[in-house]
Design a protein around this motif. Structure first.
Motif, PDB file in Angstrom:
ATOM      1  N   LEU A 142      74.624  -0.818  25.974  1.00  0.00           N
ATOM      2  CA  LEU A 142      74.597  -2.057  26.186  1.00  0.00           C
ATOM      3  C   LEU A 142      75.801  -2.633  27.253  1.00  0.00           C
ATOM      4  CD1 LEU A 142      73.428  -3.764  22.885  1.00  0.00           C
ATOM      5  CD2 LEU A 142      71.991  -3.889  25.129  1.00  0.00           C
ATOM      6  N   MET A 143      76.989  -2.237  26.890  1.00  0.00           N
ATOM      7  CA  MET A 143      78.223  -2.572  27.732  1.00  0.00           C
ATOM      8  C   MET A 143      77.963  -2.016  29.168  1.00  0.00           C
ATOM      9  SD  MET A 143      81.349  -2.368  25.001  1.00  0.00           S
ATOM     10  CE  MET A 143      82.605  -3.056  26.029  1.00  0.00           C
ATOM     11  N   ASP A 144      77.434  -0.787  29.396  1.00  0.00           N
ATOM     12  CA  ASP A 144      77.177   0.061  30.750  1.00  0.00           C
ATOM     13  C   ASP A 144      76.242  -0.593  31.212  1.00  0.00           C
ATOM     14  OD1 ASP A 144      78.816   1.923  30.436  1.00  0.00           O
ATOM     15  OD2 ASP A 144      77.556   3.514  29.378  1.00  0.00           O
ATOM     16  N   LEU A 145      75.113  -1.159  30.781  1.00  0.00           N
ATOM     17  CA  LEU A 145      73.892  -2.012  31.099  1.00  0.00           C
ATOM     18  C   LEU A 145      74.385  -3.196  32.099  1.00  0.00           C
ATOM     19  CD1 LEU A 145      70.993  -2.025  31.418  1.00  0.00           C
ATOM     20  CD2 LEU A 145      70.570  -3.366  29.397  1.00  0.00           C
ATOM     21  N   VAL A 146      75.441  -3.853  31.166  1.00  0.00           N
ATOM     22  CA  VAL A 146      75.944  -5.023  31.787  1.00  0.00           C
ATOM     23  C   VAL A 146      77.067  -5.030  32.738  1.00  0.00           C
ATOM     24  CG1 VAL A 146      74.977  -6.364  29.845  1.00  0.00           C
ATOM     25  CG2 VAL A 146      77.259  -5.697  30.010  1.00  0.00           C
ATOM     26  N   GLY A 147      77.305  -3.663  32.890  1.00  0.00           N
ATOM     27  CA  GLY A 147      78.439  -3.488  33.941  1.00  0.00           C
ATOM     28  C   GLY A 147      80.078  -3.817  33.479  1.00  0.00           C
ATOM     29  N   ILE A 148      80.140  -3.475  32.083  1.00  0.00           N
ATOM     30  CA  ILE A 148      81.650  -3.472  31.571  1.00  0.00           C
ATOM     31  C   ILE A 148      82.068  -2.079  31.808  1.00  0.00           C
ATOM     32  CG2 ILE A 148      83.036  -3.997  29.693  1.00  0.00           C
ATOM     33  CD1 ILE A 148      81.092  -5.619  28.606  1.00  0.00           C
ATOM     34  N   ARG A 167      83.600 -11.593  29.786  1.00  0.00           N
ATOM     35  CA  ARG A 167      83.323 -12.002  28.293  1.00  0.00           C
ATOM     36  C   ARG A 167      81.855 -12.618  28.346  1.00  0.00           C
ATOM     37  NH1 ARG A 167      88.837 -14.186  28.281  1.00  0.00           N
ATOM     38  NH2 ARG A 167      88.152 -16.175  29.253  1.00  0.00           N
ATOM     39  N   GLN A 168      81.594 -13.096  29.674  1.00  0.00           N
ATOM     40  CA  GLN A 168      80.192 -13.309  29.748  1.00  0.00           C
ATOM     41  C   GLN A 168      79.300 -12.322  29.707  1.00  0.00           C
ATOM     42  OE1 GLN A 168      78.122 -15.600  29.153  1.00  0.00           O
ATOM     43  NE2 GLN A 168      79.024 -17.363  30.496  1.00  0.00           N
ATOM     44  N   ARG A 169      79.852 -10.919  30.449  1.00  0.00           N
ATOM     45  CA  ARG A 169      78.909  -9.765  30.221  1.00  0.00           C
ATOM     46  C   ARG A 169      78.763  -9.545  28.906  1.00  0.00           C
ATOM     47  NH1 ARG A 169      78.426  -6.917  35.356  1.00  0.00           N
ATOM     48  NH2 ARG A 169      79.217  -8.494  37.041  1.00  0.00           N
ATOM     49  N   ALA A 170      79.745  -9.549  27.949  1.00  0.00           N
ATOM     50  CA  ALA A 170      79.579  -9.168  26.729  1.00  0.00           C
ATOM     51  C   ALA A 170      78.834 -10.101  25.799  1.00  0.00           C
ATOM     52  CB  ALA A 170      81.057  -9.319  26.048  1.00  0.00           C
ATOM     53  N   ASP A 198      77.421 -14.908  41.101  1.00  0.00           N
ATOM     54  CA  ASP A 198      76.485 -14.156  41.847  1.00  0.00           C
ATOM     55  C   ASP A 198      76.114 -12.810  41.121  1.00  0.00           C
ATOM     56  OD1 ASP A 198      74.219 -13.568  44.122  1.00  0.00           O
ATOM     57  OD2 ASP A 198      75.915 -12.000  44.257  1.00  0.00           O
ATOM     58  N   GLN A 199      76.928 -12.002  40.429  1.00  0.00           N
ATOM     59  CA  GLN A 199      76.797 -10.894  39.859  1.00  0.00           C
ATOM     60  C   GLN A 199      75.986 -10.831  38.396  1.00  0.00           C
ATOM     61  OE1 GLN A 199      80.705  -9.034  39.291  1.00  0.00           O
ATOM     62  NE2 GLN A 199      81.013  -8.789  41.395  1.00  0.00           N
ATOM     63  N   ILE A 200      76.503 -12.217  37.910  1.00  0.00           N
ATOM     64  CA  ILE A 200      75.786 -12.396  36.395  1.00  0.00           C
ATOM     65  C   ILE A 200      74.170 -12.862  36.640  1.00  0.00           C
ATOM     66  CG2 ILE A 200      75.795 -13.878  34.522  1.00  0.00           C
ATOM     67  CD1 ILE A 200      78.073 -11.833  34.303  1.00  0.00           C
ATOM     68  N   LEU A 201      74.057 -13.747  37.578  1.00  0.00           N
ATOM     69  CA  LEU A 201      72.672 -14.058  37.942  1.00  0.00           C
ATOM     70  C   LEU A 201      71.790 -13.004  38.387  1.00  0.00           C
ATOM     71  CD1 LEU A 201      73.321 -17.164  40.271  1.00  0.00           C
ATOM     72  CD2 LEU A 201      72.546 -17.223  37.697  1.00  0.00           C
ATOM     73  N   LYS A 202      72.219 -12.021  39.241  1.00  0.00           N
ATOM     74  CA  LYS A 202      71.584 -10.722  39.522  1.00  0.00           C
ATOM     75  C   LYS A 202      71.438  -9.840  38.404  1.00  0.00           C
ATOM     76  CE  LYS A 202      72.895 -10.622  44.346  1.00  0.00           C
ATOM     77  NZ  LYS A 202      73.767 -10.028  45.538  1.00  0.00           N
ATOM     78  N   LEU A 205      68.562 -11.467  36.297  1.00  0.00           N
ATOM     79  CA  LEU A 205      67.183 -11.218  36.797  1.00  0.00           C
ATOM     80  C   LEU A 205      66.717  -9.713  36.829  1.00  0.00           C
ATOM     81  CD1 LEU A 205      67.398 -13.526  40.093  1.00  0.00           C
ATOM     82  CD2 LEU A 205      66.065 -13.997  37.862  1.00  0.00           C
ATOM     83  N   GLU A 206      67.720  -8.934  36.855  1.00  0.00           N
ATOM     84  CA  GLU A 206      67.436  -7.348  36.897  1.00  0.00           C
ATOM     85  C   GLU A 206      66.852  -7.051  35.590  1.00  0.00           C
ATOM     86  OE1 GLU A 206      69.736  -3.196  37.246  1.00  0.00           O
ATOM     87  OE2 GLU A 206      70.682  -4.748  38.301  1.00  0.00           O
ATOM     88  N   LEU A 207      67.600  -7.555  34.485  1.00  0.00           N
ATOM     89  CA  LEU A 207      67.160  -7.234  33.066  1.00  0.00           C
ATOM     90  C   LEU A 207      66.013  -7.949  32.605  1.00  0.00           C
ATOM     91  CD1 LEU A 207      70.870  -7.730  31.509  1.00  0.00           C
ATOM     92  CD2 LEU A 207      69.850  -5.426  31.930  1.00  0.00           C
ATOM     93  N   LYS A 208      65.821  -8.951  33.144  1.00  0.00           N
ATOM     94  CA  LYS A 208      64.357  -9.873  32.738  1.00  0.00           C
ATOM     95  C   LYS A 208      63.179  -8.917  33.480  1.00  0.00           C
ATOM     96  CE  LYS A 208      62.380 -12.022  35.788  1.00  0.00           C
ATOM     97  NZ  LYS A 208      61.103 -12.525  36.578  1.00  0.00           N
ATOM     98  N   ARG A 209      63.454  -8.188  34.588  1.00  0.00           N
ATOM     99  CA  ARG A 209      62.380  -7.387  35.168  1.00  0.00           C
ATOM    100  C   ARG A 209      62.306  -6.078  34.348  1.00  0.00           C
ATOM    101  NH1 ARG A 209      64.603  -9.328  40.172  1.00  0.00           N
ATOM    102  NH2 ARG A 209      66.029  -7.519  40.144  1.00  0.00           N
ATOM    103  N   GLU A 210      63.368  -5.398  33.678  1.00  0.00           N
ATOM    104  CA  GLU A 210      63.230  -4.152  33.118  1.00  0.00           C
ATOM    105  C   GLU A 210      62.978  -4.372  31.888  1.00  0.00           C
ATOM    106  OE1 GLU A 210      67.142  -2.208  33.170  1.00  0.00           O
ATOM    107  OE2 GLU A 210      67.461  -2.286  34.869  1.00  0.00           O
ATOM    108  N   LEU A 211      63.231  -5.543  30.969  1.00  0.00           N
ATOM    109  CA  LEU A 211      62.884  -5.770  29.955  1.00  0.00           C
ATOM    110  C   LEU A 211      61.363  -6.492  29.535  1.00  0.00           C
ATOM    111  CD1 LEU A 211      66.397  -6.572  28.249  1.00  0.00           C
ATOM    112  CD2 LEU A 211      65.352  -4.302  28.258  1.00  0.00           C
ATOM    113  N   GLY A 212      60.857  -7.240  30.667  1.00  0.00           N
ATOM    114  CA  GLY A 212      60.135  -8.153  30.799  1.00  0.00           C
ATOM    115  C   GLY A 212      60.183  -9.433  29.887  1.00  0.00           C
TER     116      GLY A 212
END
Length: 337
Positions: A142-148, A167-170, A198-202, A205-212
């Motif tokens: 999960l930490m890799d997924l959100v870019g930590i 912290r927001q990514r966590a 911008d990074q958090i918004l992207k 959206l990317e996770l929304k597409r991947e996870l439906g």
């Protein structure tokens, strides 16, 4: 509230007559007043309005995170089950597993005395059958997924050792731990600089597409709405005053408040033009004016606006507005057109 025209999909979340009241020294106040909307599978719904309009309380009411002296009424149907009347024990199985929430300020939402990795694993322990080794592995994923970066080393770090963006990514990692189907995001980018925003918004959206996932995105930033949302609902004084597809609302607002919000946003190529401001301030919840609550600040207001509360009705295909003079507002044109 009139229903939107029939859609091909059944709503994942259907909110009807959601009302949240609090007992205060000034008497009983209504923070959320008969709010209703649908969220469809895979959709991003933006919930917008000024501070104090009821956006955050609406999200917390959906999750039933309102406690005494607050009282929540109405219905919140999630996949056919009403969260408002659901027993607390059953609701705990849904929170964090099927429906997750990103809170507005991660520094107050995260526990300062627990490592970030342990806080991610708490969700996994509550909602998955993973053993300790499996939870640690999933936390790293999960930490890799959100870019930590350097996730394994940072599992044992505490929230104060993370930057605001990290912290927001966590927080996002915690909310996504059990692959929820609905994400409630309460202004997740407000305290961040524009690059991290911008990074958090992207990422969302990317996770929304991947996870439906479906997403309800609370914000006061109409630029964020334009970039991320499919539909939007505008709130004022605890009520929804307009809903519709983002492009449609931006092109032809049907409520004077929506038009004022759009006009207050700086636009490229319009550096020497005046912004359209909204006179006055939002009303106190303890002293909502009679009639349309926006009437003291509205240039379109007439006597009917000062005496009769406008219903939220369909004013054009897939558009709802609570305005006695929605045709006049539409004819005035969009300030962003």
């Amino acid at each position: 509230m009139s229903a939107l025209p029939s859609q091909a999909l059944t709503p994942a979340l259907s909110v009807r007559d959601l009302t949240t009241t609090f007992v205060t020294s000034a008497g009983r106040v209504t923070a959320v007043d008969n709010v209703g909307f649908d969220v469809f599978p895979g959709e991003v719904l933006g919930l917008v309005g000024e501070s104090g309009s009821g956006k955050s309380v609406t999200l917390r009411s959906i999750m039933r995170l309102i406690h005494a002296p607050g009282v929540v009424g109405g219905s919140v149907l999630w996949q056919g089950r009403d969260l408002v009347t659901m027993p607390e024990r059953e609701l705990r199985r849904i929170r964090g597993a099927e429906i997750a929430m990103i809170f507005q300020e991660p520094m107050t939402a995260l526990n300062p005395v627990l490592p970030v990795g342990l806080q991610i694993e708490e969700n996994l322990k509550a909602h998955t059958p993973l053993d300790r080794a499996g939870r640690t592995k999933r936390a790293l994923e999960l930490m890799d997924l959100v870019g930590i970066p350097e996730a394994r080393r940072r599992l044992s770090d505490y929230p104060h050792q993370f930057s605001g963006g990290m912290r927001q990514r966590a927080m996002i990692a915690i909310s996504l731990a059990s692959n929820p189907k609905l994400l409630l995001a309460d202004e997740p980018t407000t305290a961040l600089d524009v690059t991290i925003q911008d990074q958090i918004l992207k990422l969302i959206l990317e996770l929304k597409r991947e996870l439906g996932m479906s997403v309800v995105f609370v914000t006061h930033d109409l630029g964020v709405v334009a970039a991320t949302c499919d539909r939007m609902a505008v709130m004022y004084a605890g009520r929804i005053v307009e809903t519709g597809e983002v492009a449609s609302v931006f092109a032809k607002p049907r409520h004077a408040y929506t038009r004022g919000l759009l006009g207050s946003v700086p636009r490229s190529g319009a550096e020497r033009t005046m912004l359209l401001s909204i006179d006055g301030t939002p009303p106190s919840l303890a002293a909502i004016p009679p009639g349309c609550p926006f009437n003291p600040r509205c240039s379109f207001a007439t006597e009917v606006c000062r005496t009769v509360v406008p219903p939220l009705d369909e004013v054009s295909p897939a558009r709802l507005a609570a305005c006695h003079h929605h045709d006049r507002v539409a004819a005035a044109g969009s300030p962003v057109a």
